[in-house]
Design a protein around this motif. Sequence first.
Motif, PDB file in Angstrom:
ATOM      1  N   THR A  53       0.788  -1.231  -0.020  1.00 38.54           N
ATOM      2  CA  THR A  53       0.080   0.089  -0.095  1.00 38.54           C
ATOM      3  C   THR A  53       0.729   1.228   0.085  1.00 38.54           C
ATOM      4  N   LYS A  54       1.886   1.359   0.879  1.00 44.00           N
ATOM      5  CA  LYS A  54       2.804   2.403   0.878  1.00 44.00           C
ATOM      6  C   LYS A  54       3.688   2.883  -0.349  1.00 44.00           C
ATOM      7  N   THR A  55       3.898   1.559  -1.180  1.00 45.07           N
ATOM      8  CA  THR A  55       4.865   2.020  -2.254  1.00 45.07           C
ATOM      9  C   THR A  55       3.879   1.721  -3.397  1.00 45.07           C
ATOM     10  N   ASP A  56       2.732   1.935  -3.370  1.00 43.62           N
ATOM     11  CA  ASP A  56       1.910   1.862  -4.640  1.00 43.62           C
ATOM     12  C   ASP A  56       1.782   0.669  -5.466  1.00 43.62           C
ATOM     13  N   LYS A  57       2.094  -0.481  -4.753  1.00 39.71           N
ATOM     14  CA  LYS A  57       2.210  -1.725  -5.350  1.00 39.71           C
ATOM     15  C   LYS A  57       0.886  -2.232  -5.536  1.00 39.71           C
ATOM     16  N   THR A  58       0.642  -3.402  -6.278  1.00 39.26           N
ATOM     17  CA  THR A  58      -0.655  -3.976  -6.180  1.00 39.26           C
ATOM     18  C   THR A  58      -0.697  -5.434  -5.362  1.00 39.26           C
ATOM     19  N   ILE A  59      -1.442  -5.155  -4.397  1.00 36.27           N
ATOM     20  CA  ILE A  59      -1.261  -6.490  -3.287  1.00 36.27           C
ATOM     21  C   ILE A  59      -1.911  -7.711  -4.112  1.00 36.27           C
ATOM     22  N   HIS A  60      -2.446  -7.398  -5.163  1.00 40.14           N
ATOM     23  CA  HIS A  60      -3.007  -8.647  -5.948  1.00 40.14           C
ATOM     24  C   HIS A  60      -1.846  -9.413  -6.558  1.00 40.14           C
ATOM     25  N   ASP A  61      -0.850  -8.550  -6.807  1.00 42.81           N
ATOM     26  CA  ASP A  61       0.414  -9.433  -7.660  1.00 42.81           C
ATOM     27  C   ASP A  61       0.947 -10.482  -6.645  1.00 42.81           C
ATOM     28  N   LYS A  62       0.848 -10.048  -5.224  1.00 44.06           N
ATOM     29  CA  LYS A  62       1.562 -10.926  -4.168  1.00 44.06           C
ATOM     30  C   LYS A  62       0.420 -11.984  -4.081  1.00 44.06           C
ATOM     31  N   LEU A  63      -0.933 -11.836  -3.910  1.00 46.92           N
ATOM     32  CA  LEU A  63      -1.863 -12.857  -3.914  1.00 46.92           C
ATOM     33  C   LEU A  63      -1.683 -13.828  -5.044  1.00 46.92           C
ATOM     34  N   LEU A  64      -1.443 -13.267  -6.247  1.00 43.84           N
ATOM     35  CA  LEU A  64      -1.200 -14.133  -7.449  1.00 43.84           C
ATOM     36  C   LEU A  64       0.166 -15.130  -7.081  1.00 43.84           C
ATOM     37  N   GLU A  65       1.180 -14.348  -6.821  1.00 41.79           N
ATOM     38  CA  GLU A  65       2.355 -15.374  -6.571  1.00 41.79           C
ATOM     39  C   GLU A  65       2.133 -16.375  -5.577  1.00 41.79           C
ATOM     40  N   PRO A 115     -15.418  19.818  -7.899  1.00 37.61           N
ATOM     41  CA  PRO A 115     -14.621  18.983  -6.645  1.00 37.61           C
ATOM     42  C   PRO A 115     -14.937  17.518  -6.558  1.00 37.61           C
ATOM     43  N   PHE A 116     -15.830  17.011  -7.301  1.00 37.60           N
ATOM     44  CA  PHE A 116     -16.475  15.762  -7.164  1.00 37.60           C
ATOM     45  C   PHE A 116     -15.263  14.679  -7.601  1.00 37.60           C
ATOM     46  N   PRO A 117     -14.716  15.018  -8.660  1.00 42.69           N
ATOM     47  CA  PRO A 117     -13.513  13.665  -9.250  1.00 42.69           C
ATOM     48  C   PRO A 117     -12.595  13.478  -8.043  1.00 42.69           C
ATOM     49  N   LYS A 118     -12.123  14.763  -7.584  1.00 40.15           N
ATOM     50  CA  LYS A 118     -10.803  14.504  -6.731  1.00 40.15           C
ATOM     51  C   LYS A 118     -11.449  13.924  -5.406  1.00 40.15           C
ATOM     52  N   ALA A 119     -12.912  14.424  -5.067  1.00 42.81           N
ATOM     53  CA  ALA A 119     -13.278  13.577  -3.774  1.00 42.81           C
ATOM     54  C   ALA A 119     -13.519  12.442  -3.965  1.00 42.81           C
ATOM     55  N   VAL A 120     -13.914  11.765  -4.882  1.00 43.55           N
ATOM     56  CA  VAL A 120     -13.964  10.166  -5.128  1.00 43.55           C
ATOM     57  C   VAL A 120     -12.539   9.710  -5.024  1.00 43.55           C
ATOM     58  N   GLU A 121     -11.762  10.239  -5.618  1.00 39.32           N
ATOM     59  CA  GLU A 121     -10.372   9.652  -5.775  1.00 39.32           C
ATOM     60  C   GLU A 121      -9.663   9.724  -4.404  1.00 39.32           C
ATOM     61  N   THR A 122      -9.892  10.705  -3.421  1.00 37.58           N
ATOM     62  CA  THR A 122      -9.538  10.837  -2.265  1.00 37.58           C
ATOM     63  C   THR A 122     -10.221   9.940  -1.154  1.00 37.58           C
ATOM     64  N   CYS A 123     -11.494   9.612  -1.487  1.00 36.14           N
ATOM     65  CA  CYS A 123     -12.126   8.819  -0.540  1.00 36.14           C
ATOM     66  C   CYS A 123     -11.554   7.176  -0.801  1.00 36.14           C
ATOM     67  N   LEU A 124     -11.476   7.005  -2.083  1.00 37.05           N
ATOM     68  CA  LEU A 124     -10.918   5.543  -2.467  1.00 37.05           C
ATOM     69  C   LEU A 124      -9.659   5.307  -1.812  1.00 37.05           C
ATOM     70  N   LYS A 125      -8.724   6.290  -2.112  1.00 35.81           N
ATOM     71  CA  LYS A 125      -7.392   6.093  -1.791  1.00 35.81           C
ATOM     72  C   LYS A 125      -7.222   6.125  -0.381  1.00 35.81           C
ATOM     73  N   GLY A 126      -8.186   6.759   0.331  1.00 30.15           N
ATOM     74  CA  GLY A 126      -8.065   6.680   1.923  1.00 30.15           C
ATOM     75  C   GLY A 126      -8.742   5.602   2.250  1.00 30.15           C
ATOM     76  N   MET A 127      -9.625   4.924   1.892  1.00 34.47           N
ATOM     77  CA  MET A 127     -10.299   3.746   2.173  1.00 34.47           C
ATOM     78  C   MET A 127      -9.159   2.562   2.230  1.00 34.47           C
TER      79      MET A 127
END
Length: 507
Positions: A63-75, A218-230
């Motif tokens: 999460t902190k390095t912007d990697k996809t955890i699903h790659d690790k799950l695949l491995e 402000p809506f596109p940025k708000a959605v992006e912020t919420c999803l990343k915060g999630m």
Amino acid sequence: MPVFFALLSLCANALLIILFLLVAAFLVYCLYIKYIHVNYDYIPGPPRDSFLLGHAPTFLGATKTDKTIHDKLLEWAEIYGPVYRVNILHYVSLCVSCPEATKEILMSPKYPKDKQVYKKLFYLFGERFFGNGLVTAQDHELWYKQRRIMDPAFSSLYLRGLMGTFNERADKLMDKLGEIADNNVQANMLHLLNCVTMDVISKVAFGVDLDLLNKSSPFPKAVETCLKGMVFYVRDIFFQFNPKNRGYVNEVKAAARLLRTTGAQWIQKRKLAMQNGEDVPKDILTMIIKTAAAEENMTEEDEEFMLDNFVTFFIAGQETTANQLAFCVMELGRHPDILEKAKKEVDDVIGMKQDISYDDLGKLVYLSQVLKETLRIYPTAPGTSRYIPESMVLDGIRVPGGVTCFFSSYVTGRMEKFFRDPLTFDPDRFHPDAPKPYYCYYPFALGPRSCLGKNFAQMEAKVVMAKLLQRFDFSLAPGETFDILDTGTLRPKSGVVCSITHRNYTN
């Protein structure tokens, strides 16, 4: 003085007792974790990063390095098999890629959504977010009641009536791309596609014209912020308690408040129109209000319940479709032969028509294959989870009740055992005569809790892609990367920057 020393002694004794109780509680907790290990360690799984945290450091690191955890799950799936164990603190989850187990669990209503994950989506750093909406509701009766009321807004008849709006909003995007082509500048396709899909969901679901391609919002940025915060909120239980993150946490909470405040305003306006006897569309907003109206006495919680579904549809109705379209453009830019084949089909079916009809969509067979293949490699909503209340056998492994099973379409879509040469973009995998994937391809989930908006999303995606292929040539900017950004949903990290030119139809 004796009184002072007596009080001091009492305080010291109290502190010692508290310290003792804390140490005792910690030791008891460690014993409980050891008990969990003993009871589940017969199930295959990767070595834990630590006794206490389990595999949490691996998830946090991704999460902190912007990697996809699903790659690790695949491995891990390739190493440990179709059913393997993941530990985080005292929680045990099973990652499942076995088609038979996937069918058994996802197709049945008796396995509810995982309470640990979906309960956390009720709030976002203490700010109500998805709440008890259609996606997050764990109680089957509550979910079924909502789904039954929402179904008419996604019926085939109603969706046919949306073709005019799909065409109109897609044309606005084409106009913007025309300006970009005329000015010979590059286009960030992900941003533009986010604008058009948010315009569509705002118009057809809530009756609001945002016109994001021409107006700031402000809506596109708000959605992006919420999803990343999630992502941080779900995967890092200590994130919000770190003082360094306080500013970011407040930003995420403000974004969630903006979405819910906006929803309250739009709902109130529609309720007044309904009360005044005005004609209102049978859209999602009307259905949200009818869901709450089914209650005899409206409470404050019922009002919040309406906002839960507003946020759910506002985000789910645009984010994943925009990301799918961006990934599709990215892959077509990488494969000129596939791009030309898709263009030829669009030319044969649509020709020079301004508007695309509902019947036209059914004739765009190869474009459907392209969009399906995009979701195989890049499932924008990559996974889902279910709670297993009772013991069962999965792929020959006895699994005790009380665990969560996680299913990743990203993992199964990239496994050689299910798809030959899986990282090769090949739309012919989904040719009508090709064998259909058996419970290893589920970008919209499966069973009763599958995505209600699946047909809506794919109709919209087809209209936008068909118009793009009809009117423009595009190529990826030099140095464009193909990395994936995990923000809860998956999106192209680079934004898919392209050079755009008008198609030349002269011979």
